[in-house]
Design a protein around this motif. Structure first.
Motif, short mmCIF file in Angstrom:
data_model
loop_
_atom_site.label_atom_id
_atom_site.label_comp_id
_atom_site.label_asym_id
_atom_site.label_seq_id
_atom_site.Cartn_x
_atom_site.Cartn_y
_atom_site.Cartn_z
N LYS A 151 -15.46 -18.73 -38.93
CA LYS A 151 -15.80 -19.58 -40.08
C LYS A 151 -14.81 -19.36 -41.22
O LYS A 151 -14.29 -20.33 -41.80
N TYR A 152 -14.51 -18.10 -41.54
CA TYR A 152 -13.64 -17.84 -42.69
C TYR A 152 -12.18 -18.17 -42.38
O TYR A 152 -11.42 -18.54 -43.28
N ALA A 181 -9.76 -20.73 -44.42
CA ALA A 181 -8.37 -20.44 -44.77
C ALA A 181 -7.44 -21.55 -44.31
O ALA A 181 -6.48 -21.90 -45.01
N SER A 182 -7.72 -22.12 -43.14
CA SER A 182 -6.85 -23.19 -42.61
C SER A 182 -6.90 -24.44 -43.47
O SER A 182 -6.00 -25.27 -43.43
N LYS A 183 -7.97 -24.57 -44.28
CA LYS A 183 -8.10 -25.72 -45.18
C LYS A 183 -7.59 -25.40 -46.58
O LYS A 183 -7.77 -26.18 -47.51
N GLY A 184 -6.98 -24.23 -46.72
CA GLY A 184 -6.41 -23.87 -48.02
C GLY A 184 -7.21 -22.86 -48.81
O GLY A 184 -6.87 -22.56 -49.96
N ARG A 236 -15.83 -23.81 -55.95
CA ARG A 236 -15.61 -22.53 -55.27
C ARG A 236 -16.72 -22.21 -54.28
O ARG A 236 -16.47 -21.82 -53.14
N LEU A 237 -17.97 -22.37 -54.68
CA LEU A 237 -19.09 -22.07 -53.79
C LEU A 237 -19.16 -23.06 -52.63
O LEU A 237 -19.47 -22.69 -51.50
N ALA A 238 -18.84 -24.33 -52.91
CA ALA A 238 -18.85 -25.34 -51.85
C ALA A 238 -17.81 -25.01 -50.78
O ALA A 238 -18.06 -25.20 -49.58
N ALA A 239 -16.66 -24.49 -51.20
CA ALA A 239 -15.60 -24.17 -50.24
C ALA A 239 -16.03 -23.08 -49.27
O ALA A 239 -15.56 -23.03 -48.13
N GLU A 240 -16.94 -22.20 -49.70
CA GLU A 240 -17.42 -21.13 -48.83
C GLU A 240 -18.65 -21.55 -48.03
O GLU A 240 -19.14 -20.78 -47.21
N GLY A 241 -19.16 -22.76 -48.30
CA GLY A 241 -20.27 -23.25 -47.50
C GLY A 241 -21.62 -23.19 -48.16
O GLY A 241 -22.64 -23.47 -47.52
N VAL A 292 -9.69 -15.77 -49.71
CA VAL A 292 -10.37 -15.81 -48.42
C VAL A 292 -9.75 -14.82 -47.45
O VAL A 292 -10.43 -14.28 -46.56
N GLU A 293 -8.46 -14.51 -47.61
CA GLU A 293 -7.81 -13.54 -46.73
C GLU A 293 -8.45 -12.16 -46.85
O GLU A 293 -8.52 -11.41 -45.88
N ASP A 294 -8.93 -11.83 -48.04
CA ASP A 294 -9.62 -10.55 -48.22
C ASP A 294 -10.89 -10.52 -47.38
O ASP A 294 -11.20 -9.50 -46.75
N ARG A 295 -11.62 -11.61 -47.37
CA ARG A 295 -12.86 -11.68 -46.58
C ARG A 295 -12.54 -11.65 -45.08
O ARG A 295 -13.25 -11.01 -44.29
#
Length: 578
Positions: free
Chosen positions: A233-234, A238-241, A267-272, A328-331
């Protein structure tokens, strides 16, 4: 393609068991693949091919490939390495012996096997590895080159394919990183190969196929599977930026109107997080509703805060901004680290066990049906770390005494006693000399640098261990226990103890450990507590307990992240990325 699971017993399976491994033995299990085996192969191809054709001009195509494999391996490996431990998964050792055992016949001779290899390597990427771990790009190029009639190219691909396959098996069984090299106190057992991997690999390639072998060594653990899904998922995010940063200039509080709120929604929407899409219309009073920090968004922020170990008050301040603005790379890296830790720990574990997550300060009771129970915990501080290890809870002790460890006596208690002579009596401590005899407190020279005495706190509600402790005797003197200060469980950062693990609901835990015992009941437990006497109760069967360290995990379907209180992630990530 993965094949359906074959329920028949396997005589040639890659059997692994958990046993203790000494530091000397450990070297035979590390994967020390040298670049010269891979880099040197291409440079030797032309010379070896010429020599082979001159000496064996009438060889058939298959024989030519075999001769190429033999020559390439002999010209690029240390002959002594081929004679080493026949249960090693070290590719430098195993690959030459694999081909020697099969008289240098090529192994990857069908498109089906090659397809399985690439599928399993792609699947390994989903488990947190990287393409470079298996030199995947070079392997694909070598495969493409091997499709011509050149025997040297076919031999080169075959060797590289076996090398990648051995690395994959090793990494799945042991993990890529050696935890013993990073932590001298690491005591989790490691799998040990019980059959010759060279023979087993050859038999699977000639029989059920490579995917069948990988299926036999896959980790069957719900948490591991959920971590794989979370990583997928994460990586898709990342693939979407990735996600945007939220401006930190203003602390955001409920009902505020600020342009940063719109960025918070995005920001919250981008994480789902659902329902956070930016509004498109301007209201009649000229305020963009996307700028309004409304009740619905507040609840989503509280959910985010809960999942990151933050105070769930809906106020977006320093710590919440810091978590929101981690890339997102940190996650992704935290999830990769958890998967690597899972490969160290999750193989061959019991159906029922207790798991303490030190970084997350939570304790779980896990059964074959999943997580049965969980509670907030207090674990060791950065200065008095809770160690990572595995043991078995053998008994409970109600109304326990507490023998103050020497380090705590020197660092904490001694200064208090010097300042307040009544401290010992007020907190129900007795003093014992080096022979274990109780002596008067005023008989001790508390001004000495290190008085040769031991403090023992008597049972009672003020005892530091509370009213029950759960014992698994170990060299660290660490155990699980109740506490006399429950206010600390309300803190979000609970790495506060001197190393032991405090449980928020210890009596629920005690009842679960004794569940099904005809001679045990809540009433009996209460009777023991009311007696005030120190009472040992043995568990019907020892309960495995795993003290672990996770900065990312999945709970109730949601991914949780924590900071790294012991600063361990960076070293492991650096080793994982090598």
């Amino acid at each position: 393609m993965r094949r359906e699971h074959d329920p028949r017993p396997i005589n040639s399976n890659l059997i692994i068991h958990n046993v203790e491994v000494s530091s000397d033995e450990e070297t035979t299990y590390r994967l020390k693949v040298t670049e010269r085996m891979v880099k040197g192969l291409k440079s030797a191809v032309a010379t070896v091919l010429t020599a082979t054709l001159m000496t064996c001009p009438n060889l058939g195509a298959a024989d030519q490939v075999s001769e190429q494999i033999k020559a390439l391996l002999r010209s690029n490996t240390n002959a002594s390495s081929t004679l080493s431990n026949n249960k090693s998964l070290d590719a430098e050792i195993l690959v030459p012996r694999f081909y020697s055992d099969r008289e240098f016949a090529p192994a990857w001779t069908s498109f089906e096997l090659v397809d399985e290899l690439f599928q399993e390597l792609d699947g390994a990427i989903d488990q947190g590895f990287t393409p470079s771990d298996f030199k995947l790009e070079g392997l694909r190029t070598a495969f493409k080159d091997s499709q011509g009639g050149d025997a040297s190219n076919k031999a080169l691909f075959d060797i590289l394919a076996t090398d990648a396959a051995v690395k994959l098996v090793h990494h799945l069984v042991f993990g890529k990183v050696d935890p013993n090299a990073l932590d001298n106190d690491w005591n989790f057992s490691k799998p040990v190969i019980q059959q010759d991997p060279s023979i087993v690999l050859s038999q699977f390639l000639q029989g059920e196929g490579f995917s069948a072998l990988i299926e036999r060594i896959d980790i069957e653990n719900a948490q591991y599977t959920m971590l794989v899904d979370a990583l997928r998922k994460y990586r898709a995010i990342a693939s979407k930026g990735g996600w945007n940063k939220v401006p930190e200039e203003t602390v955001l509080k409920p009902e505020m109107v600020d342009s940063a709120v719109a960025e918070l929604r995005k920001r919250l929407a981008a994480e789902g997080y659902e329902g956070t899409n930016e509004f498109q219309e301007i209201s009649q009073n000229g305020i963009n509703p996307a700028w309004v920090y409304d009740d619905y968004l507040v609840q989503l922020v509280k959910t985010f805060q809960n999942r990151h170990g933050l105070e769930a008050d809906g106020v977006v301040g320093g710590k919440t901004f810091a978590s929101l603005n981690k890339p997102v790379e940190d996650r992704i890296n935290k999830l990769r680290l958890s998967l690597e830790r899972g490969r160290w720990l999750m193989r061959e574990i019991d159906e029922e066990f207790v798991l303490v997550n030190i970084a997350g300060a939570r304790t779980y009771l896990v059964t074959s049906g999943g997580t049965l129970w969980t509670t907030r915990s207090i674990t060791g501080s950065a200065y008095r770390k809770t160690p990572v290890f595995r043991d078995e809870i053998e008994y409970m002790e109600f109304n326990p005494t507490w023998t103050v460890p020497a380090s705590i006596f020197r660092k904490d208690k001694l200064s208090r006693i010097r300042k307040d002579p009544a401290y010992l009596a007020r907190n129900n401590y007795v003093v014992r000399n080096k022979d274990g005899q109780t002596i008067p407190a005023n008989a001790v020279n508390w001004g000495a640098k290190n008085p040769a005495v031991t403090l023992v706190q008597q049972p009672g509600p003020d005892n530091a261990l509370g009213l029950v402790k759960f014992m698994f005797p170990n060299k660290y003197a660490v155990y699980l226990h109740d506490t006399n200060d429950r206010s600390l469980f309300d803190r979000n950062e609970r790495n506060l103890s001197s190393g032991c693990v405090r449980l928020e609901y210890p009596f629920e835990f005690a009842s679960l450990l004794m569940e099904g015992e005809p001679d045990w009941s809540r009433q009996k437990m209460q009777s023991i507590l009311d007696s005030g006497k120190t009472t040992r109760v043995n568990l019907p069967e020892p309960m495995p307990v795993l003290l672990t360290y996770w900065t990312a995990w999945v709970e109730d379907g949601a991914v949780h992240f924590r900071e790294d209180p012991y600063e361990r992630d960076a070293r492991i990530l650096a080793a994982l990325d090598r």
